[in-house]
Motif scaffolding. Structure first.
Motif, PDB file in Angstrom:
ATOM      1  N   VAL A 117      46.153  63.272  18.829  1.00  0.00           N
ATOM      2  CA  VAL A 117      47.265  63.753  17.998  1.00  0.00           C
ATOM      3  C   VAL A 117      47.639  65.186  18.385  1.00  0.00           C
ATOM      4  N   VAL A 118      46.628  66.033  18.534  1.00  0.00           N
ATOM      5  CA  VAL A 118      46.891  67.437  18.896  1.00  0.00           C
ATOM      6  C   VAL A 118      47.567  67.532  20.254  1.00  0.00           C
ATOM      7  N   LEU A 119      47.076  66.791  21.222  1.00  0.00           N
ATOM      8  CA  LEU A 119      47.659  66.842  22.560  1.00  0.00           C
ATOM      9  C   LEU A 119      49.095  66.325  22.573  1.00  0.00           C
ATOM     10  N   LEU A 120      49.373  65.291  21.771  1.00  0.00           N
ATOM     11  CA  LEU A 120      50.736  64.766  21.702  1.00  0.00           C
ATOM     12  C   LEU A 120      51.695  65.830  21.167  1.00  0.00           C
ATOM     13  N   VAL A 121      51.313  66.484  20.079  1.00  0.00           N
ATOM     14  CA  VAL A 121      52.201  67.482  19.471  1.00  0.00           C
ATOM     15  C   VAL A 121      52.408  68.670  20.402  1.00  0.00           C
ATOM     16  N   LEU A 122      51.361  69.064  21.130  1.00  0.00           N
ATOM     17  CA  LEU A 122      51.488  70.200  22.030  1.00  0.00           C
ATOM     18  C   LEU A 122      52.245  69.855  23.304  1.00  0.00           C
ATOM     19  N   THR A 123      52.362  68.553  23.608  1.00  0.00           N
ATOM     20  CA  THR A 123      53.044  68.136  24.833  1.00  0.00           C
ATOM     21  C   THR A 123      54.537  67.966  24.613  1.00  0.00           C
ATOM     22  N   ILE A 124      54.927  67.293  23.534  1.00  0.00           N
ATOM     23  CA  ILE A 124      56.340  67.029  23.257  1.00  0.00           C
ATOM     24  C   ILE A 124      56.582  67.232  21.771  1.00  0.00           C
ATOM     25  N   ARG A 182      52.006  74.965  17.986  1.00  0.00           N
ATOM     26  CA  ARG A 182      53.223  74.786  18.792  1.00  0.00           C
ATOM     27  C   ARG A 182      54.303  75.778  18.380  1.00  0.00           C
ATOM     28  N   SER A 183      54.475  75.973  17.070  1.00  0.00           N
ATOM     29  CA  SER A 183      55.503  76.899  16.605  1.00  0.00           C
ATOM     30  C   SER A 183      55.209  78.323  17.066  1.00  0.00           C
TER      31      SER A 183
END
Length: 424
Positions: A117-124, A182-183
């Motif tokens: 989940v963390v990697l997905l949000v940080l990727t896109i 990410r923000s």
């Protein structure tokens, strides 16, 4: 080539980070799984408090299945940069496999899902993969519900509640944490972009200022050189004709050539001094309306100067009130250039410089030369930068300039300068 090499290096660095993340996830998951018996031994009173021992299933079929699932989940994280949504759904689906046989150890399968989940949000941006997030949450809730029903015999309502709670903990909480990261990263990128934009804007302003300064220096050099050198060329031509017929006048002309040469050297020295040292600005005389008579007096040939004044004003007093110093300098340079052009293109003709100071709104400076009586000075150019420099100076001070043939066949240059505070 350098760009391609940098892009390749960045791709290799990203792949290495993905390998490190997958390896760390596998080590942490399996390390926790292997350390459970030691954790149980360190807390012998845990069972009396209602906490079931987690290490009792070590070596069982469910334990080995969970171990394999954890390894596969960690390996599935490797292509997360290219397939973030698919990786998240795959890790969540793999977690359902040991739900019925892993017993109390089943919660260990949630760690790779949270990492995905963390990697997905940080990727896109997560909104682009919201179906994958919803599917992962549903799979986590399903696996926990099955585990609670089979391993603990919990009621369906309690199992469903526990599944939803686990889905929130495994998907929603990492999602919020990753959104914060990410923000903050995007804010940092925006600040760097803003700094680069400000630097670029400052560089553009510096370039524009340098361009204006170069144009101003070019105008000054042109005005200084054109005025004096045109006079030198004119007098040299006269001397060439007089040297045999009138030696006395030829000697006088040579002295004028010398004076003009000294004048141009002095002006160039002052300009170079201004460019080298700002403190030299105070030593340089400022050309104004008051120096126009001196300019006319220095100009070889028949040049007349006159001022049209308002009725009742002092004929010998200052003129051009309400015209700023920069505008007066523009007027001086315009007259200088007009006289230089007349000497070059209409040698030997009479010229007049007239300042009309009668209007309350503007001052008009007019330069007129009679029709040429001789051929232009040899080597003179038909189209230089004199008129362009006049127009540029006029635009800088809000004035208007016009140049063209006169009714008598001569040439007129007319500069109109608005007085300060007047409406145009």
């Amino acid at each position: 080539m350098a760009t391609a090499d940098a892009r390749t290096s960045a791709d290799v660095s990203i792949r290495r980070r993905d390998v490190v993340v997958a390896a760390v996830t596998a080590l942490v998951s399996i390390g926790l799984l292997l350390s459970l018996p030691a954790i149980d031994a360190a807390d012998p009173d845990g069972s009396s408090l209602g906490v079931p021992p987690l290490g009792t299933g070590a070596g069982s079929g469910g334990w080995w299945l969970l171990l394999v699932v954890l390894l596969v989940q960690s390996a599935a994280l490797l292509p997360v940069r290219r397939l973030p949504g698919s990786v998240l759904v795959a890790t969540a689906a793999l977690a359902v496999v040991p739900a019925a046989v892993a017993g109390a150890l089943y919660g260990m399968s949630a760690l790779p899902v949270g990492v995905a989940v963390v990697l997905l949000v940080l990727t896109i941006p997560p909104l682009r993969r919201w179906p994958a997030l919803v599917a992962a949450a549903a799979l986590v809730a399903t696996g926990v519900t099955v585990n609670m029903l089979v391993a603990f015999g919990a009621p369906i309502a309690a199992a469903l509640g526990q599944g939803l709670l686990q889905a929130v903990g495994v998907v929603a909480l990492p999602l919020l944490a990753a959104l914060v990261v990410r923000s903050r990263r995007e804010v940092g990128v925006a600040r760097r972009d803003e700094q680069r934009a400000l630097v670029g804007e400052r560089e553009a302003m510096v370039d524009a200022t340098l361009a204006r300064e170069r144009a101003a220096m070019a105008r000054e050099l042109h005005d200084i050189a054109a005025h004096h050198l045109s006079g030198i060329a004119l007098m040299a031509g006269v001397v060439d004709r007089q040297i045999d017929t009138d030696p006395e006048q030829a000697h006088a002309g040579v002295r004028q050539v010398r004076d003009q040469s000294s004048a141009v050297l002095d002006d160039l020295r002052r300009l170079v001094g201004l460019l080298r040292d700002e403190s030299a600005a105070a030593e340089r005389s400022v050309e104004t309306f008051a120096t126009l008579p001196e300019l006319v007096a220095r100009t070889p040939g028949d040049v007349r100067f006159s001022v049209l004044r308002p009725l009742g004003s002092d004929d010998d007093g200052p003129f051009g009130a309400g015209i700023g110093p920069l505008a007066q300098l523009a007027a001086y340079r315009t007259v200088q250039e007009a006289l230089a052009n007349a000497a070059m293109h209409a040698p030997g003709t009479a010229c007049s410089v007239q300042v009309d100071d009668r209007s309350a709104e503007q001052v008009t400076v007019a330069v007129h030369n009679d029709p040429p009586s001789a051929a232009p000075v040899a080597g003179s150019s038909a189209g230089g930068f004199g008129l362009l420099g006049m127009r540029e100076r006029a635009e800088l001070v809000g004035a208007t300039v016009s140049a063209g043939p006169a009714a008598d066949g001569g040439w007129d240059v007319r500069l109109v300068l608005p007085r300060e505070g007047s409406s145009r």
